[in-house]
Design a protein around this motif. Structure first.
Motif, short mmCIF file in Angstrom:
data_model
loop_
_atom_site.label_atom_id
_atom_site.label_comp_id
_atom_site.label_asym_id
_atom_site.label_seq_id
_atom_site.Cartn_x
_atom_site.Cartn_y
_atom_site.Cartn_z
N GLU A 154 83.96 25.05 42.48
CA GLU A 154 83.17 25.14 41.41
C GLU A 154 83.01 26.66 40.90
OE1 GLU A 154 79.28 22.38 42.46
OE2 GLU A 154 79.20 24.25 42.58
N ILE A 155 82.55 26.95 39.80
CA ILE A 155 82.56 28.21 39.54
C ILE A 155 81.01 28.63 39.39
CG2 ILE A 155 83.02 29.72 37.24
CD1 ILE A 155 85.43 28.03 36.42
N MET A 156 80.56 29.66 39.80
CA MET A 156 79.22 30.17 39.57
C MET A 156 79.21 31.55 38.75
SD MET A 156 76.36 31.45 42.33
CE MET A 156 75.61 30.02 42.48
N THR A 157 78.59 31.87 38.12
CA THR A 157 78.26 33.23 37.23
C THR A 157 76.94 33.65 37.62
OG1 THR A 157 77.53 32.00 35.21
CG2 THR A 157 79.78 32.72 35.11
N ILE A 158 76.98 35.09 37.97
CA ILE A 158 76.00 35.72 38.26
C ILE A 158 75.51 36.58 37.13
CG2 ILE A 158 74.72 37.41 39.86
CD1 ILE A 158 76.69 36.15 42.02
N VAL A 159 74.49 36.27 36.71
CA VAL A 159 74.00 37.26 35.47
C VAL A 159 72.86 38.06 35.53
CG1 VAL A 159 75.08 35.57 33.76
CG2 VAL A 159 72.57 35.45 34.26
N MET A 207 97.13 36.74 47.57
CA MET A 207 96.49 36.71 48.85
C MET A 207 96.19 35.47 49.60
SD MET A 207 97.21 39.73 50.18
CE MET A 207 96.30 40.04 51.49
N LYS A 208 96.13 34.55 48.83
CA LYS A 208 95.83 33.08 49.34
C LYS A 208 94.34 32.93 49.33
CE LYS A 208 100.29 31.60 50.78
NZ LYS A 208 101.08 32.93 50.37
N PRO A 209 93.32 33.44 48.56
CA PRO A 209 91.93 33.66 48.82
C PRO A 209 91.58 32.08 48.58
CG PRO A 209 92.36 34.42 46.68
CD PRO A 209 93.50 34.08 47.06
N LYS A 210 90.12 31.75 49.20
CA LYS A 210 89.72 30.58 48.91
C LYS A 210 88.57 30.63 48.19
CE LYS A 210 90.05 27.85 53.29
NZ LYS A 210 89.51 26.98 54.11
N ILE A 211 88.20 31.97 47.81
CA ILE A 211 87.10 32.35 46.65
C ILE A 211 87.78 33.53 45.85
CG2 ILE A 211 84.72 33.13 46.11
CD1 ILE A 211 84.00 31.81 49.02
N LYS A 233 89.54 30.07 29.02
CA LYS A 233 90.62 29.48 29.23
C LYS A 233 91.33 29.56 30.58
CE LYS A 233 94.47 27.50 27.11
NZ LYS A 233 95.53 27.46 25.85
N MET A 234 91.52 30.74 30.86
CA MET A 234 92.14 30.92 32.17
C MET A 234 91.58 30.74 33.39
SD MET A 234 93.75 35.01 33.09
CE MET A 234 92.18 35.69 32.71
N ILE A 235 90.12 31.05 33.14
CA ILE A 235 89.31 30.81 34.58
C ILE A 235 89.23 29.37 34.69
CG2 ILE A 235 86.89 30.89 35.19
CD1 ILE A 235 87.05 33.84 34.23
N LEU A 236 89.10 28.41 33.63
CA LEU A 236 88.91 27.18 33.58
C LEU A 236 90.36 26.55 34.17
CD1 LEU A 236 86.64 26.29 30.62
CD2 LEU A 236 86.05 26.20 32.98
N THR A 286 93.00 24.14 39.63
CA THR A 286 93.90 24.13 40.85
C THR A 286 93.00 24.04 42.11
OG1 THR A 286 93.57 26.73 41.23
CG2 THR A 286 95.37 26.02 39.79
N GLY A 287 91.68 23.84 41.88
CA GLY A 287 90.80 23.69 43.05
C GLY A 287 90.14 25.31 43.52
N LEU A 288 90.61 26.04 42.64
CA LEU A 288 89.94 27.71 43.31
C LEU A 288 88.52 27.60 42.98
CD1 LEU A 288 90.91 30.63 44.21
CD2 LEU A 288 91.07 31.01 41.78
N THR A 289 87.72 28.08 44.01
CA THR A 289 86.40 28.52 44.02
C THR A 289 86.02 29.65 43.21
OG1 THR A 289 85.92 27.23 45.96
CG2 THR A 289 84.25 28.62 45.10
N GLN A 290 85.49 29.93 42.49
CA GLN A 290 85.19 31.31 41.58
C GLN A 290 83.78 32.01 41.41
OE1 GLN A 290 88.29 31.47 38.14
NE2 GLN A 290 88.20 29.33 38.49
N LEU A 291 83.72 33.14 41.37
CA LEU A 291 82.49 33.74 41.67
C LEU A 291 82.43 34.98 40.55
CD1 LEU A 291 79.22 33.76 42.71
CD2 LEU A 291 80.39 35.45 44.27
N ILE A 292 81.64 34.83 39.59
CA ILE A 292 81.92 35.91 38.39
C ILE A 292 80.57 36.49 38.14
CG2 ILE A 292 82.64 36.15 36.00
CD1 ILE A 292 83.91 33.04 36.39
N ILE A 293 80.82 37.92 38.09
CA ILE A 293 79.59 38.82 37.71
C ILE A 293 79.75 39.08 36.23
CG2 ILE A 293 78.45 41.12 37.87
CD1 ILE A 293 78.13 39.41 40.61
#
Length: 208
Positions: free
Chosen positions: A30-35, A146-150, A170-173, A178-185
């Motif tokens: 999943e992708i979470m944005t923190i605003v 570095m093969k992170p999970k997040i 587009k790049m983030i989506l 690929t299954g990458l979990t992403q956290l975005i400020i």
């Protein structure tokens, strides 16, 4: 099973509370944005999750286990590329030193990520020869090597021209696929809503 759990996180600087009672769950892929506005503690929260700051209380769990810094990658707002290293050297340095990858393995993994991020052909260039968007892609490739999970981003659209925002979305989506979990400020609410499965809003504590 949840990938990332943050439970009742609190942080103070010199006795002044910055974050209080922050809790959320971010699932695999999943992708979470923190605003929130400047001064709300967004970057402090990211730095704690990335292991660059310590919280005063609360806990962070990844896969139901205590925090493991190696599972979290960070793309900084100013990219933090090494100016004296080429693109390829920037991406391969940490995998060779930390993951103990061979030169061949590190080079191949780096080239794979650079190609996926549309940076093929730029391997031998230096940061000063790149645009802001290209530097960001190199910073993302370096974190992913570095093969992170997040993967955490600090304001990924702030240093870019507005017309590049859709390219970043587009790049983030694509990385999500690929299954990458992403956290975005981010301070960019439109961008936040366009990419996120969840939006976490935080505000300065002095606003109540």
């Amino acid at each position: 099973m949840a990938m990332l759990e943050v439970k009742n996180l609190c942080k103070e600087f010199n006795g002044r509370p910055i974050l209080k009672g922050i809790s959320f769950t971010l699932k695999d892929g999943e992708i979470m944005t923190i605003v929130g506005p400047s001064g709300a503690g967004k970057t402090t929260l990211l730095r704690i999750i990335a292991g660059l700051e310590t919280q005063n209380s609360g806990e962070i769990l990844i896969d139901n286990k205590k925090y493991d810094r190696g599972k979290v990658g960070v793309v900084f707002q100013d990219f933090n590329l090494f100016p004296n290293l080429s693109v390829l050297q920037n991406v391969t340095l940490a995998p060779r030193l930390v993951l103990k990858e061979s030169d061949t393995e590190a080079d191949q993994n780096a080239k794979d990520w650079l190609e996926k991020l549309q940076m093929h052909g730029h391997e031998n260039q230096y940061p000063f020869q790149l645009s802001g968007g290209q530097k960001q892609r190199v910073a993302i490739a370096r974190a992913l090597a570095m093969k992170p999970k997040i993967l955490c981003y600090d304001e990924p659209t702030s240093a870019l021209d507005p017309n590049l925002r859709q390219e970043v979305e587009k790049m983030i989506l694509n990385l999500k696929k690929t299954g990458l979990t992403q956290l975005i400020i981010t301070h960019d609410l439109t961008f936040a809503k366009n990419v996120a499965d969840q939006v976490l809003k935080i505000k300065p504590l002095n606003e109540g």
